[in-house]
Design a protein around this motif. Sequence first.
Motif, PDB file in Angstrom:
ATOM      1  N   SER A   1       0.829  -1.201   0.000  1.00  0.00           N
ATOM      2  CA  SER A   1       0.000   0.000   0.000  1.00  0.00           C
ATOM      3  C   SER A   1       0.864   1.252   0.000  1.00  0.00           C
ATOM      4  N   ILE A   2       2.049   1.167   0.636  1.00  0.00           N
ATOM      5  CA  ILE A   2       2.959   2.328   0.656  1.00  0.00           C
ATOM      6  C   ILE A   2       3.418   2.663  -0.754  1.00  0.00           C
ATOM      7  N   LEU A   3       3.885   1.635  -1.481  1.00  0.00           N
ATOM      8  CA  LEU A   3       4.342   1.866  -2.853  1.00  0.00           C
ATOM      9  C   LEU A   3       3.190   2.284  -3.761  1.00  0.00           C
ATOM     10  N   THR A   4       2.025   1.680  -3.570  1.00  0.00           N
ATOM     11  CA  THR A   4       0.872   2.018  -4.408  1.00  0.00           C
ATOM     12  C   THR A   4       0.496   3.484  -4.253  1.00  0.00           C
ATOM     13  N   ASN A   5       0.396   3.949  -3.002  1.00  0.00           N
ATOM     14  CA  ASN A   5       0.048   5.349  -2.755  1.00  0.00           C
ATOM     15  C   ASN A   5       1.130   6.289  -3.267  1.00  0.00           C
ATOM     16  N   TYR A   6       2.371   5.866  -3.134  1.00  0.00           N
ATOM     17  CA  TYR A   6       3.500   6.672  -3.621  1.00  0.00           C
ATOM     18  C   TYR A   6       3.438   6.809  -5.151  1.00  0.00           C
ATOM     19  N   VAL A   7       3.130   5.697  -5.822  1.00  0.00           N
ATOM     20  CA  VAL A   7       3.040   5.710  -7.286  1.00  0.00           C
ATOM     21  C   VAL A   7       1.861   6.558  -7.752  1.00  0.00           C
ATOM     22  N   VAL A   8       0.744   6.505  -7.022  1.00  0.00           N
ATOM     23  CA  VAL A   8      -0.430   7.303  -7.395  1.00  0.00           C
ATOM     24  C   VAL A   8      -0.097   8.792  -7.388  1.00  0.00           C
ATOM     25  N   LYS A   9       0.634   9.223  -6.381  1.00  0.00           N
ATOM     26  CA  LYS A   9       1.033  10.637  -6.309  1.00  0.00           C
ATOM     27  C   LYS A   9       1.962  11.007  -7.463  1.00  0.00           C
ATOM     28  N   LEU A  10       2.919  10.114  -7.766  1.00  0.00           N
ATOM     29  CA  LEU A  10       3.854  10.399  -8.859  1.00  0.00           C
ATOM     30  C   LEU A  10       3.149  10.377 -10.220  1.00  0.00           C
ATOM     31  N   LYS A  11       2.130   9.542 -10.371  1.00  0.00           N
ATOM     32  CA  LYS A  11       1.367   9.511 -11.626  1.00  0.00           C
ATOM     33  C   LYS A  11       0.709  10.861 -11.876  1.00  0.00           C
ATOM     34  N   GLN A  12       0.172  11.456 -10.838  1.00  0.00           N
ATOM     35  CA  GLN A  12      -0.427  12.789 -10.977  1.00  0.00           C
ATOM     36  C   GLN A  12       0.637  13.831 -11.310  1.00  0.00           C
ATOM     37  N   GLN A  13       1.788  13.681 -10.687  1.00  0.00           N
ATOM     38  CA  GLN A  13       2.880  14.635 -10.918  1.00  0.00           C
ATOM     39  C   GLN A  13       3.383  14.577 -12.354  1.00  0.00           C
ATOM     40  N   PHE A  14       3.516  13.360 -12.895  1.00  0.00           N
ATOM     41  CA  PHE A  14       4.045  13.191 -14.255  1.00  0.00           C
ATOM     42  C   PHE A  14       2.938  13.047 -15.301  1.00  0.00           C
ATOM     43  N   ASN A  15       1.680  13.218 -14.884  1.00  0.00           N
ATOM     44  CA  ASN A  15       0.533  13.184 -15.805  1.00  0.00           C
ATOM     45  C   ASN A  15       0.458  11.851 -16.565  1.00  0.00           C
ATOM     46  N   ILE A  16       0.519  10.750 -15.827  1.00  0.00           N
ATOM     47  CA  ILE A  16       0.422   9.405 -16.403  1.00  0.00           C
ATOM     48  C   ILE A  16      -0.937   8.821 -16.017  1.00  0.00           C
ATOM     49  N   HIS A  17      -1.642   8.303 -17.002  1.00  0.00           N
ATOM     50  CA  HIS A  17      -3.004   7.806 -16.767  1.00  0.00           C
ATOM     51  C   HIS A  17      -3.111   6.286 -16.855  1.00  0.00           C
ATOM     52  N   HIS A  18      -2.079   5.623 -17.376  1.00  0.00           N
ATOM     53  CA  HIS A  18      -2.123   4.168 -17.516  1.00  0.00           C
ATOM     54  C   HIS A  18      -1.733   3.502 -16.205  1.00  0.00           C
ATOM     55  N   SER A  19      -2.273   2.280 -16.005  1.00  0.00           N
ATOM     56  CA  SER A  19      -1.964   1.505 -14.810  1.00  0.00           C
ATOM     57  C   SER A  19      -1.033   0.349 -15.159  1.00  0.00           C
ATOM     58  N   LEU A  20      -0.228  -0.045 -14.181  1.00  0.00           N
ATOM     59  CA  LEU A  20       0.654  -1.196 -14.367  1.00  0.00           C
ATOM     60  C   LEU A  20      -0.159  -2.480 -14.291  1.00  0.00           C
ATOM     61  N   GLN A  21      -0.020  -3.319 -15.299  1.00  0.00           N
ATOM     62  CA  GLN A  21      -0.750  -4.581 -15.319  1.00  0.00           C
ATOM     63  C   GLN A  21       0.184  -5.691 -15.762  1.00  0.00           C
ATOM     64  N   LEU A  22      -0.002  -6.849 -15.160  1.00  0.00           N
ATOM     65  CA  LEU A  22       0.795  -8.002 -15.542  1.00  0.00           C
ATOM     66  C   LEU A  22       0.385  -8.510 -16.923  1.00  0.00           C
ATOM     67  N   ASP A  23       1.327  -9.163 -17.594  1.00  0.00           N
ATOM     68  CA  ASP A  23       1.005  -9.816 -18.854  1.00  0.00           C
ATOM     69  C   ASP A  23       0.621 -11.262 -18.590  1.00  0.00           C
ATOM     70  N   CYS A  24       0.194 -11.949 -19.633  1.00  0.00           N
ATOM     71  CA  CYS A  24      -0.174 -13.359 -19.496  1.00  0.00           C
ATOM     72  C   CYS A  24       0.352 -14.126 -20.694  1.00  0.00           C
ATOM     73  N   LYS A  25       0.551 -15.407 -20.483  1.00  0.00           N
ATOM     74  CA  LYS A  25       1.230 -16.224 -21.483  1.00  0.00           C
ATOM     75  C   LYS A  25       0.384 -16.498 -22.721  1.00  0.00           C
ATOM     76  N   ASN A  26      -0.923 -16.399 -22.620  1.00  0.00           N
ATOM     77  CA  ASN A  26      -1.748 -16.733 -23.779  1.00  0.00           C
ATOM     78  C   ASN A  26      -2.218 -15.510 -24.555  1.00  0.00           C
ATOM     79  N   ARG A  27      -1.616 -14.329 -24.299  1.00  0.00           N
ATOM     80  CA  ARG A  27      -1.892 -13.137 -25.099  1.00  0.00           C
ATOM     81  C   ARG A  27      -0.596 -12.324 -25.206  1.00  0.00           C
TER      82      ARG A  27
END
Length: 734
Positions: A391-417
Amino acid sequence: MSADDSNKIQPSISGSAYLWDYMTKLKDKAKCNICSTTLSRKNGTTSGLRKHLHQMHKLPYFGVKSKKVDIKPHQFSSDERKKLDSLIINAIVEDGRSFGDMRKPGIFKVFNHLAPGYSPPHRNSVQRRLKRLQSEQKLILTKDLSKIQSLGITCDFWTDKRLYSYLCLTGHYITSNYQFVSKILSFSWFHHRHSSTNISMVIKKELKELNVLEKTRSITTDGAANMAKIGETLNGGTEQIYCVAHRLHLVVCNGLGLWVRKQKTLYSSNNDAISKIDIIEDDSDEEDFTDDVQFISQPSSITTSSSSLESLNNSSDVPYELLSINPDNNVSINENLMDDELDNFSNDIIDNWSIDVIEDLDTSSGETVQLHIGNLMKKCRSMVKLINKSSILTNYVVKLKQQFNIHHSLQLDCKNRWNSSHQLIEVMLMYKKIINKIHSEKRDINLNKKQMNKLSSIELDQFDWKMLELLDFVLKPFVQATKLLNGTPYPTIGISYFAIVQIRDFLEDSNTVDDDDWKILFNFKVLLLNQLEKYFFGKDEQWQLMKSHAYFDPIGYGCLTRREKRAVESHIFESHEQHIIEEMVDEQEVNETQSKSSVKRKCESSKASTMTKFLNSVGKKSASSSMSLTTTNKNTLGEEIATYRTLAQREYNSIVDGDKDPDVMQFWQSHQIELQHLSKIAASYLSTPAISVTSEYAFSTASYLLRKQRSHLTPINLSHSMFLKDKLYTNFNA
């Protein structure tokens, strides 16, 4: 307690509190204190207990009190009620609603207001009507398919969360006015072993029931071993096409080694004999990287996978082994039937796309490029998991996303796509500033020791970021090709052939990047080119089939060489000459019948009648000269092919120049009159889909129907609902 005493007891409160004045609780039952009868109360229900006290002991307080409705009920006729029932059942199928939705209190109040006295069908009635509706729609589908000349089908498997397997058959055909139609022919619960024999048996059974087995020209499947020979078992004229999207998936995953894992070598001694044992690197990483103080479960769409989270050694120096490449892929293939690494891209879709993805890399072969890429992808996945577990890293990243104007979220990939892996790479590059800031300030954001060590082990150096940039660059054509196929109203083999040829030209071009990066990018391209050769150009029979189908699509026609075009045209003359003769024989028989009828009405005469002379003067042949039409029709087909060459090349140039979008149906609809014979031939070829996208749409719909709120939906009812979905919902293919 006697019955007389019980009647004197006046309950002071409502509800079930005073019920136990008369009953004694047992484990799953209750004992009546009045008559000592033991009653069942399965799942905690008390309705049976109340009924017993009301009926057997005449206690009025436990009777069912009905509320009076002030609204005067409307008297519905039988036809009106049937019409409403039919509309409701159709709505349930179209909207994917639960069978009992219309009887929920809120909706029931709406019905009471709009149609007082009407009660929507019970969920059991819906199930019965669903089966009847499925039979009715199947008859309608059979009638529609009786009017077509040729049919292309796709076949694919889907496994739901409960591990029930379903076989989806979709049919594709072109109407007389060149409108493309796609329908689900069958969506059936497949409870047999997934062998070629069983699959073929079920497909033939479904096609025979629809009377289209002999009309089936082609079948499009993935390249799984149990699907490899399905086409041969249907009928002699059925061609099998491997799904282009599935092949591209294997080219990218296996070419770049997106999922490879390094083998660890152990040595064991037994009776003084030393033997080498190769084991797969453990990718489980079940360590807890959550915060010490609190853990907030993130409502993220990321589903943790079993891929590697193991600590990876940092390498600040550029690995020069990356600049040398061994094109031979000495790897073993994972034969697991199901993928354990599913995220939001496929957590409801378990298919064959992960079966042939290479995971195990033999490092003794000297292949290092794929190993470096595999390790880099592990670092990226580990970073995503670490951020989402804290939760610490998540909240930290949310603040930095606003600072750098990033709207995409980090998502894992999967082997069948495979495109999910590209999305991971793309988003990691967007997050470069954020990730670097996390590493530089990791001691100031209250992380625990375990998290600090993990961050240090997965830190990306300058060379790692450069590799991500080059991977993003080399995968761009594959991304656009996938969008081209999925974004086309009907992805023909012609447009697929065009995309593959353009990708090959891109991979063979060595003048696309700066000199400093060309060696690494060159190796990336060689890896992909080798796999492209393996899955497309190396399979001569499949590649020739693609050429023959691509000929009838202007975008594919423009990519063929002169020799390839002539070879296809020669095949057209040979394979369809008999069909033309058969049509002429039928026409001759009709003419002869008409001629004989005319003779019966007239006296025979050795001289030609006035009508016959007139018909001959305007070029109309009599029945006696009809056999000469063979040459005439052949010449006509040749003339049409010559005309098509000009029209198709002109259409291709317009598409490539950006003047128009590819639309093969519109092309043939526009030139159907001048290409009368060739258009009929083209329709049979164009009915073959290049990818099984319709099945994938069906699987997405099925996963929605089987959502958490409908987890008790039976396989049979799910199959019926899916079959009816595109019959009742006209926008299913949109």
